[in-house]
Design a protein around this motif. Structure first.
Motif, mmCIF file in Angstrom:
data_model
loop_
_atom_site.group_PDB
_atom_site.id
_atom_site.type_symbol
_atom_site.label_atom_id
_atom_site.label_comp_id
_atom_site.label_asym_id
_atom_site.label_seq_id
_atom_site.Cartn_x
_atom_site.Cartn_y
_atom_site.Cartn_z
ATOM 1 N N LEU A 337 0.817 -1.212 0.000
ATOM 2 C CA LEU A 337 0.000 0.000 0.000
ATOM 3 C C LEU A 337 0.851 1.263 0.000
ATOM 4 O O LEU A 337 0.362 2.350 0.339
ATOM 5 N N LYS A 342 -1.519 4.309 -4.293
ATOM 6 C CA LYS A 342 -2.306 3.539 -3.317
ATOM 7 C C LYS A 342 -2.842 4.412 -2.181
ATOM 8 O O LYS A 342 -3.336 3.897 -1.178
ATOM 9 N N ARG A 346 -5.123 3.210 1.063
ATOM 10 C CA ARG A 346 -4.637 3.329 2.458
ATOM 11 C C ARG A 346 -5.630 4.113 3.295
ATOM 12 O O ARG A 346 -5.950 3.742 4.433
#
Length: 545
Positions: A337, A342, A346
């Motif tokens: 992550l 990402k 997250r």
């Protein structure tokens, strides 16, 4: 005499062994049978005055003539239909065609037709006997879809024919009209024609229901599924393999059980789901076997959602290709992550954890109470719609019991979303997501959370890849030189959100940074791609209640 008989016998054997009888012989025979049927209907009017009934009074002669006239329509129309069945090489049509040719001969004799025409009937019967070995098909899809066309065309023909008949035989009918017997001019003749037309088609359709029973069923016996489980212990599968356990598709075992193809009869084709499974060296021959199997029922074959690694094998067997879209496959070895891409994942994960949402992986066997909870979520998610089928899983307890299920619980410890997994049967290299459902009042981002946890679970379990499934029409028709059909697919992808959220689905799966693997439809040149695609989509959409 013996020498002549011997020569005739050798000539007969040579004709039967001649290779071209399989192609030319069947075509010629079917044409001759068609001509015999059509000619009989015409002769029934134009030869009516030559009926061999000179000893009878005019009225009696007329009654017999009318019976033969209507009988000629029955036999003639039946021969026309049987000629199509012979052209399709249906072996169960052989005997009844011979019987109707004999009836044709008898009626011709009573109508006083010359011996040359009667000799042609005998010749037709002999040629039919010669090509008997080439009548190998058991059933024809033609009878369901195209009999309707024959019924309509023959009805129009009979109407026109019967309206013209009294005028074509004015002299023959005059005595009967004067004596007010059996038929009145025009109107009664037409009614009689419609009556015999209905009798003929009732006979033909009833015969087809009895003789040509459709043996191809889109289902599989439980015993075969046990055989599949054993087969998969020694052979690798793919994204489509696990769907065989839904039981809604038939199985074709090629190369003496070395290759497995799951398929459904859709329209005029046997449509296989995915690539054949089995030893690589047998795949090409198994595809050819599958084509031969379908040919026995006058059906074509197609392969839906296949990968690109076996395209050469399909090409060698005469298939064309159409790109359906792309499968999103996440490589798990370096998945995490971290990074800007990402950030949203997250954020969503941290948010749900703060609000006490939790993920759990559940394994079979499942309790009745657990499945009942999932069923309630599934029903709410469907909201009265039917489940899709064929290329996607649906809520079926026996099916769900063959894979693990990931669930999301809210802060009250109640299940609000779930997704079942779909194993690839490839030594734990790849696993996919299958059935996905969530409650209507679930917070935004709940599916992001569920997908993310499933990916992380798969990585912890040692899988190398996680498939997010298909993104239909993704990257289809992007080249300026692609086929017209694929350019149309691009248009649908860009502007068809009213019917299906193509762009949104691709964007959603793209969040997880997957590799995109193309999936194709392989279809024969003789099939219309739009008709086939529409048939498959309708079959998928029929679904389960």
């Amino acid at each position: 005499m013996k020498e002549i008989f011997s020569k005739v016998k050798k000539a007969w054997k040579l004709a039967k062994d001649f290779k071209l009888t399989g192609d030319i012989g069947v075509i010629v025979t079917s044409i001759m049978i068609f001509i015999r049927g059509f000619s009989l209907i015409l002769y029934s009017i134009f030869s009516a005055e030559n009926i061999l009934m000179d000893k009878f009074p005019a009225v009696e002669k007329f009654k017999i003539g009318c019976i033969l006239f209507l009988l000629s329509i029955f036999i003639g129309l039946s021969l026309i239909v049987l000629s199509v069945e012979i052209f399709l090489r249906l072996h169960k049509s052989y005997k009844i065609t011979q019987i109707f040719l004999i009836l044709n001969l008898i009626v011709y004799f009573l109508l006083g037709v010359d011996y040359f025409e009667m000799g042609l009937i005998v010749l037709t019967g002999l040629i039919l006997t010669i090509i008997k070995g080439h009548l190998y098909r058991e059933w024809a899809s033609f009878r369901k879809r195209k009999y309707g066309i024959l019924i309509i065309l023959s009805f129009i023909f009979i109407i026109m024919y019967m309206m013209a008949a009294p005028f074509l035989q004015e002299s023959f009918l005059s005595d009967a009209i004067i004596s007010k017997t059996l038929f009145k001019r025009g109107r009664s003749f037409l009614a009689a024609g419609i009556f015999i037309y209905l009798i003929t088609w009732a006979f033909l359709l009833l015969r087809n229901i009895i003789v040509f029973r459709d043996k191809l069923k889109n289902k599989v016996a439980q015993e075969e599924l046990i055989k599949v489980e054993e087969f998969l212990k020694e052979n690798k599968g793919d994204v489509n393999t696990h769907l065989v356990f839904l039981g809604d598709k038939a199985l074709f075992w090629g190369m003496n059980g070395k290759v497995l193809i799951q398929y459904s009869k859709i329209g005029d084709a046997l449509v296989a789901l995915g690539d054949p499974i089995g030893e690589e060296k047998y795949i090409g021959d198994a595809i050819e076997e599958f084509q031969g199997f379908a040919n026995r029922f006058t059906l074509s074959t197609a392969f839906y959602r296949i990968g690109r690694d076996k395209l050469a094998l399909y090409h060698e067997n005469g298939y064309h290709f159409y790109k359906l879209g792309e499968e999103a496959v996440v490589p798990l070895e370096n998945f995490d992550l971290k990074g800007k891409k990402k950030q949203n994942l997250r954020t969503a994960k941290n948010k749900f954890e703060r609000e006490n949402y939790s993920f759990q992986m559940v394994y079979p066997p499942y309790s009745e109470e657990f499945l009942k909870d999932l069923q309630a979520i599934s029903n709410q998610w469907l909201d009265g719609r039917k489940e899709d089928k064929f290329s996607i899983g649906w809520f079926q307890k026996e099916y769900l019991d063959k894979s693990s299920i990931g669930i999301i619980r809210n802060s009250e410890n109640k299940v609000i979303a779930f997704a079942s997994t779909l194993p690839y049967y490839d030594d734990k290299e790849t696993v996919s997501i299958d059935l996905m459902r969530f409650k209507k009042d679930s917070p935004n981002g709940i599916m992001d959370l569920l997908f993310l946890h499933l990916i992380l679970w798969a990585k912890d379990e040692g899988y190398k890849n996680f498939s997010l499934g298909m993104a239909p029409l993704a990257n289809v028709g992007v080249s300026d030189h692609c086929h017209t059909g694929e350019k149309f697919a691009k248009f649908i992808f860009n502007y068809g959100s009213h019917w299906y959220n193509f762009k949104g689905l691709r964007y959603f799966k793209g969040k997880f940074d997957p590799n995109w693997t193309p999936r194709f439809l392989a279809y024969p040149k003789v099939m219309s791609l739009p008709v086939l695609a529409l048939s498959i989509n309708r079959h998928i959409g029929k679904g389960k209640e």
